[in-house]
Scaffold this motif. Sequence first.
Motif, PDB file in Angstrom:
ATOM      1  N   ASN A  15     -18.377 -21.728 -40.152  1.00  0.00           N
ATOM      2  CA  ASN A  15     -19.153 -21.605 -41.386  1.00  0.00           C
ATOM      3  C   ASN A  15     -18.358 -20.816 -42.425  1.00  0.00           C
ATOM      4  O   ASN A  15     -17.604 -19.912 -42.091  1.00  0.00           O
ATOM      5  N   GLN A  16     -18.519 -21.168 -43.690  1.00  0.00           N
ATOM      6  CA  GLN A  16     -17.916 -20.413 -44.790  1.00  0.00           C
ATOM      7  C   GLN A  16     -19.021 -19.901 -45.686  1.00  0.00           C
ATOM      8  O   GLN A  16     -19.814 -20.699 -46.154  1.00  0.00           O
ATOM      9  N   PRO A  17     -19.172 -18.616 -45.901  1.00  0.00           N
ATOM     10  CA  PRO A  17     -18.335 -17.531 -45.400  1.00  0.00           C
ATOM     11  C   PRO A  17     -18.535 -17.339 -43.897  1.00  0.00           C
ATOM     12  O   PRO A  17     -19.545 -17.752 -43.330  1.00  0.00           O
ATOM     13  N   THR A  18     -17.581 -16.671 -43.255  1.00  0.00           N
ATOM     14  CA  THR A  18     -17.609 -16.478 -41.811  1.00  0.00           C
ATOM     15  C   THR A  18     -18.833 -15.666 -41.397  1.00  0.00           C
ATOM     16  O   THR A  18     -19.099 -14.608 -41.958  1.00  0.00           O
ATOM     17  N   LEU A  19     -19.569 -16.203 -40.419  1.00  0.00           N
ATOM     18  CA  LEU A  19     -20.733 -15.503 -39.890  1.00  0.00           C
ATOM     19  C   LEU A  19     -20.300 -14.506 -38.819  1.00  0.00           C
ATOM     20  O   LEU A  19     -19.270 -14.678 -38.179  1.00  0.00           O
ATOM     21  N   LEU A  20     -21.114 -13.470 -38.618  1.00  0.00           N
ATOM     22  CA  LEU A  20     -20.789 -12.401 -37.686  1.00  0.00           C
ATOM     23  C   LEU A  20     -20.620 -12.953 -36.274  1.00  0.00           C
ATOM     24  O   LEU A  20     -21.486 -13.660 -35.753  1.00  0.00           O
ATOM     25  N   GLN A  21     -19.480 -12.613 -35.645  1.00  0.00           N
ATOM     26  CA  GLN A  21     -19.211 -13.106 -34.297  1.00  0.00           C
ATOM     27  C   GLN A  21     -18.070 -12.330 -33.654  1.00  0.00           C
ATOM     28  O   GLN A  21     -17.303 -11.651 -34.334  1.00  0.00           O
ATOM     29  N   TRP A  22     -17.998 -12.446 -32.343  1.00  0.00           N
ATOM     30  CA  TRP A  22     -16.880 -11.915 -31.570  1.00  0.00           C
ATOM     31  C   TRP A  22     -15.840 -13.019 -31.516  1.00  0.00           C
ATOM     32  O   TRP A  22     -16.123 -14.135 -31.106  1.00  0.00           O
ATOM     33  N   LEU A  23     -14.647 -12.734 -31.945  1.00  0.00           N
ATOM     34  CA  LEU A  23     -13.565 -13.718 -31.957  1.00  0.00           C
ATOM     35  C   LEU A  23     -12.616 -13.403 -30.800  1.00  0.00           C
ATOM     36  O   LEU A  23     -11.870 -12.433 -30.846  1.00  0.00           O
ATOM     37  N   PRO A  24     -12.660 -14.201 -29.737  1.00  0.00           N
ATOM     38  CA  PRO A  24     -11.808 -13.916 -28.583  1.00  0.00           C
ATOM     39  C   PRO A  24     -10.353 -14.290 -28.842  1.00  0.00           C
ATOM     40  O   PRO A  24     -10.071 -15.271 -29.520  1.00  0.00           O
ATOM     41  N   TYR A  25      -9.442 -13.484 -28.322  1.00  0.00           N
ATOM     42  CA  TYR A  25      -8.013 -13.757 -28.448  1.00  0.00           C
ATOM     43  C   TYR A  25      -7.389 -14.188 -27.124  1.00  0.00           C
ATOM     44  O   TYR A  25      -6.543 -15.049 -27.079  1.00  0.00           O
ATOM     45  N   GLN A  26      -7.780 -13.531 -26.050  1.00  0.00           N
ATOM     46  CA  GLN A  26      -7.154 -13.802 -24.761  1.00  0.00           C
ATOM     47  C   GLN A  26      -8.104 -13.403 -23.642  1.00  0.00           C
ATOM     48  O   GLN A  26      -8.853 -12.442 -23.753  1.00  0.00           O
ATOM     49  N   VAL A  27      -8.051 -14.154 -22.544  1.00  0.00           N
ATOM     50  CA  VAL A  27      -8.839 -13.843 -21.353  1.00  0.00           C
ATOM     51  C   VAL A  27      -7.899 -13.870 -20.154  1.00  0.00           C
ATOM     52  O   VAL A  27      -7.106 -14.790 -20.007  1.00  0.00           O
ATOM     53  N   ASP A  28      -7.975 -12.834 -19.326  1.00  0.00           N
ATOM     54  CA  ASP A  28      -7.185 -12.760 -18.106  1.00  0.00           C
ATOM     55  C   ASP A  28      -8.133 -12.632 -16.917  1.00  0.00           C
ATOM     56  O   ASP A  28      -9.230 -12.097 -17.048  1.00  0.00           O
ATOM     57  N   ALA A  29      -7.680 -13.120 -15.787  1.00  0.00           N
ATOM     58  CA  ALA A  29      -8.462 -12.993 -14.557  1.00  0.00           C
ATOM     59  C   ALA A  29      -7.583 -12.370 -13.484  1.00  0.00           C
ATOM     60  O   ALA A  29      -6.382 -12.641 -13.412  1.00  0.00           O
ATOM     61  N   TRP A  30      -8.211 -11.540 -12.650  1.00  0.00           N
ATOM     62  CA  TRP A  30      -7.508 -10.891 -11.554  1.00  0.00           C
ATOM     63  C   TRP A  30      -8.368 -10.996 -10.308  1.00  0.00           C
ATOM     64  O   TRP A  30      -9.528 -10.596 -10.303  1.00  0.00           O
ATOM     65  N   PHE A  31      -7.813 -11.573  -9.267  1.00  0.00           N
ATOM     66  CA  PHE A  31      -8.512 -11.751  -7.998  1.00  0.00           C
ATOM     67  C   PHE A  31      -7.998 -10.733  -6.992  1.00  0.00           C
ATOM     68  O   PHE A  31      -6.800 -10.639  -6.749  1.00  0.00           O
ATOM     69  N   ASP A  32      -8.919  -9.960  -6.419  1.00  0.00           N
ATOM     70  CA  ASP A  32      -8.553  -8.942  -5.438  1.00  0.00           C
ATOM     71  C   ASP A  32      -8.475  -9.589  -4.055  1.00  0.00           C
ATOM     72  O   ASP A  32      -9.492  -9.777  -3.385  1.00  0.00           O
ATOM     73  N   ALA A  33      -7.272  -9.932  -3.643  1.00  0.00           N
ATOM     74  CA  ALA A  33      -7.073 -10.594  -2.354  1.00  0.00           C
ATOM     75  C   ALA A  33      -7.023  -9.601  -1.193  1.00  0.00           C
ATOM     76  O   ALA A  33      -7.137  -9.996  -0.038  1.00  0.00           O
ATOM     77  N   GLU A  34      -6.894  -8.301  -1.499  1.00  0.00           N
ATOM     78  CA  GLU A  34      -6.782  -7.282  -0.448  1.00  0.00           C
ATOM     79  C   GLU A  34      -8.152  -6.803   0.034  1.00  0.00           C
ATOM     80  O   GLU A  34      -8.366  -6.631   1.221  1.00  0.00           O
ATOM     81  N   ASN A  35      -9.061  -6.547  -0.874  1.00  0.00           N
ATOM     82  CA  ASN A  35     -10.386  -6.043  -0.538  1.00  0.00           C
ATOM     83  C   ASN A  35     -11.206  -7.137   0.139  1.00  0.00           C
ATOM     84  O   ASN A  35     -11.180  -8.285  -0.302  1.00  0.00           O
ATOM     85  N   PRO A  36     -11.955  -6.835   1.185  1.00  0.00           N
ATOM     86  CA  PRO A  36     -12.756  -7.854   1.866  1.00  0.00           C
ATOM     87  C   PRO A  36     -13.809  -8.525   0.971  1.00  0.00           C
ATOM     88  O   PRO A  36     -14.230  -9.640   1.232  1.00  0.00           O
ATOM     89  N   LYS A  37     -14.218  -7.854  -0.115  1.00  0.00           N
ATOM     90  CA  LYS A  37     -15.191  -8.464  -1.029  1.00  0.00           C
ATOM     91  C   LYS A  37     -14.559  -9.554  -1.894  1.00  0.00           C
ATOM     92  O   LYS A  37     -15.258 -10.372  -2.467  1.00  0.00           O
ATOM     93  N   HIS A  38     -13.240  -9.538  -2.048  1.00  0.00           N
ATOM     94  CA  HIS A  38     -12.502 -10.534  -2.840  1.00  0.00           C
ATOM     95  C   HIS A  38     -13.129 -10.726  -4.225  1.00  0.00           C
ATOM     96  O   HIS A  38     -13.547 -11.815  -4.585  1.00  0.00           O
TER      97      HIS A  38
END
Length: 144
Positions: A29-52
């Motif tokens: 929309n113009q003008p820009t409406l209020l929002q969170w603009l994401p730049y990057q997403v990372d994921a990390w999987f805990d392979a050591e902990n039994p809960k994973h």
Amino acid sequence: MLLACVLLQPVTAVKVPFQNCLPDSYRYNQPTLLQWLPYQVDAWFDAENPKHTLTMTMWGNVTGSLYNVTLPPANSTAWTDPSKLDGKILGEPEPDSDAPKLTTLHSKINFLTYEPWSDNTNFCNTSLTNAKCPLAPIFNTTDL
């Protein structure tokens, strides 16, 4: 070949493709409406902990205005004044309305052909690290 397989370790961190769930009519929309603009997403999987556990981290910034107003310049004290709210993400944008709303973060993971996890969380109380609402934009930054 067997030695190479023994030395290999599973991947535990990756850069994740991200899709904003806001409709294009709102996002662009113009003008820009209020929002969170994401730049990057990372994921990390805990392979050591039994809960994973799977930890996802999203970096982004606030942009736009809730009302069609001219926002103050980046060096204005309005951005640090908690009583000045336009241009900032609020935890409860309309607390006095008949149907009050809560700012939420909708997260879900799609894996191949199914969705193993989905959740809506309170954006201001449970989703932010080193920040709080009202959440103003951060100026003079570089993209990740």
